[in-house]
Design a protein around this motif. Structure first.
Motif, PDB file in Angstrom:
ATOM      1  N   SER A 120      48.757 -55.565  30.063  1.00  0.00           N
ATOM      2  CA  SER A 120      48.681 -54.840  28.725  1.00  0.00           C
ATOM      3  C   SER A 120      48.008 -53.314  28.850  1.00  0.00           C
ATOM      4  O   SER A 120      46.944 -53.453  29.890  1.00  0.00           O
ATOM      5  N   LYS A 121      48.253 -52.407  28.059  1.00  0.00           N
ATOM      6  CA  LYS A 121      47.477 -51.343  27.907  1.00  0.00           C
ATOM      7  C   LYS A 121      47.579 -50.750  26.562  1.00  0.00           C
ATOM      8  O   LYS A 121      48.608 -50.473  26.006  1.00  0.00           O
ATOM      9  N   SER A 122      46.533 -50.353  26.057  1.00  0.00           N
ATOM     10  CA  SER A 122      46.195 -49.661  24.729  1.00  0.00           C
ATOM     11  C   SER A 122      45.575 -48.487  25.012  1.00  0.00           C
ATOM     12  O   SER A 122      44.604 -48.235  25.507  1.00  0.00           O
ATOM     13  N   TYR A 123      45.826 -47.291  24.280  1.00  0.00           N
ATOM     14  CA  TYR A 123      44.943 -46.240  24.013  1.00  0.00           C
ATOM     15  C   TYR A 123      44.671 -46.184  22.423  1.00  0.00           C
ATOM     16  O   TYR A 123      45.203 -45.661  21.620  1.00  0.00           O
ATOM     17  N   GLU A 143      43.890 -47.327  19.009  1.00  0.00           N
ATOM     18  CA  GLU A 143      44.918 -48.514  18.319  1.00  0.00           C
ATOM     19  C   GLU A 143      46.522 -48.357  18.573  1.00  0.00           C
ATOM     20  O   GLU A 143      47.130 -49.005  18.096  1.00  0.00           O
ATOM     21  N   VAL A 144      46.760 -47.433  19.690  1.00  0.00           N
ATOM     22  CA  VAL A 144      48.023 -47.427  20.040  1.00  0.00           C
ATOM     23  C   VAL A 144      48.297 -48.341  21.047  1.00  0.00           C
ATOM     24  O   VAL A 144      47.759 -48.181  22.339  1.00  0.00           O
ATOM     25  N   ARG A 145      49.401 -49.166  21.073  1.00  0.00           N
ATOM     26  CA  ARG A 145      49.440 -50.269  22.235  1.00  0.00           C
ATOM     27  C   ARG A 145      50.867 -49.445  22.987  1.00  0.00           C
ATOM     28  O   ARG A 145      51.951 -49.589  22.463  1.00  0.00           O
ATOM     29  N   GLY A 202      52.658 -54.332  26.073  1.00  0.00           N
ATOM     30  CA  GLY A 202      52.382 -55.598  25.617  1.00  0.00           C
ATOM     31  C   GLY A 202      52.698 -56.585  26.396  1.00  0.00           C
ATOM     32  O   GLY A 202      53.485 -57.295  26.343  1.00  0.00           O
ATOM     33  N   ASP A 248      44.393 -53.115  30.409  1.00  0.00           N
ATOM     34  CA  ASP A 248      43.140 -53.891  29.841  1.00  0.00           C
ATOM     35  C   ASP A 248      43.423 -55.391  30.117  1.00  0.00           C
ATOM     36  O   ASP A 248      42.208 -55.873  29.961  1.00  0.00           O
TER      37      ASP A 248
END
Length: 266
Positions: A22-25, A27-29, A32, A68
């Motif tokens: 998973s990786k988010s920037y 609030e932007v996923r 997933g 993440d």
């Protein structure tokens, strides 16, 4: 250059294993919980519209960013624990050009060889072979700026192979190429798999390109929607129109970005 055909069965375990990444920037996923594998000597294409998460995935796989959550393993090397060994087995061609346009063709390759710790003698030997293989020996002293789009891509591919990786990652590598150059690039991918046993991950938004792969992975909005062959997908959906089948799989929203471009058949 004559080489014996590689037998993928000689290897043990997958070339690439991605587990629940998973990786988010903020609030932007971007991704997933993505999981996928690439076998040794397998050509796998990831298909997704712009914004699907393809480039983020390639950035994680090449160590530019860290996930993440989740685990990435390259030929048995855990990226989080032994990144140097994992990255040593990866060659990559990004969508955006990364050549030094002011350096010559040969100097670009020598710089890459230095980064990987090759001796000058070994580097020159490998460079000579790759320049001949990709028909760049006649422009070895020319600045990269003077090359055509197709020749720049061939130079980037030669650079990606210089340290002899076993896993090659291509991120929208046909972008900006004319149809003949696209065809030649895809033929080269098949040759690298067949003759040299290389494992290839090819990221694209073009449906016609995935038909050259052994298996496809459909990525949409950061999630894997499908993993398997194109034949299995169309058979499952009882359709002979691959592009329409994939658009339907993605929810039928054609406004989210193209899955093909006009007059671009490889």
């Amino acid at each position: 250059m004559t080489q014996e055909r590689f037998d993928a069965a000689d290897g043990h375990g997958p070339a690439l294993s991605v587990e629940n990444v998973s990786k988010s920037y903020g609030e932007v996923r971007a991704l997933g919980g993505v999981s996928l594998t690439i076998g040794r000597g397998e050509f796998v294409a990831i298909l997704g519209r712009n914004g699907a998460g393809k480039s983020t995935l390639l950035q994680l796989l090449t160590g530019i960013f860290s996930p993440d959550a989740g685990r990435i393993t390259v030929l048995g090397h855990d990226m989080s624990r032994n990144a140097i060994a994992a990255l040593a087995d990866i060659g990559v061609v990004f969508q955006q050009q990364t050549l030094d346009l002011e350096l010559s063709v040969k100097a670009n390759l020598l710089f890459h060889a230095d980064l990987h710790g090759l001796s000058r003698r070994e580097a020159r030997r490998r460079i000579s072979g790759l320049l001949e293989e990709y028909q760049l020996d006649g422009v070895a002293t020319a600045r990269a700026r003077t090359l055509s789009g197709g020749n720049r891509r061939r130079l980037e591919l030669a650079r990606a192979r210089l340290h002899r990786p076993r896993l090659l990652m291509m991120d929208e590598a046909s972008a900006g190429l004319d149809p003949n150059s696209r065809r030649a690039l895809l033929r080269e991918m098949r040759r690298l798999v067949r003759v040299e046993g290389m494992s290839i991950l090819w990221a694209t938004h073009l449906v016609d390109e995935i038909q050259h792969a052994d298996r496809i992975i459909v990525l949409d909005k950061g999630y894997v929607l499908y993993s398997g062959t194109t034949a299995e997908l169309t058979r499952r959906e009882q359709s002979d129109d691959l592009e329409r089948t994939i658009i339907t799989l993605m929810g039928g929203d054609e406004g989210a970005g193209p899955l093909n471009t006009p007059n671009s058949n490889p």
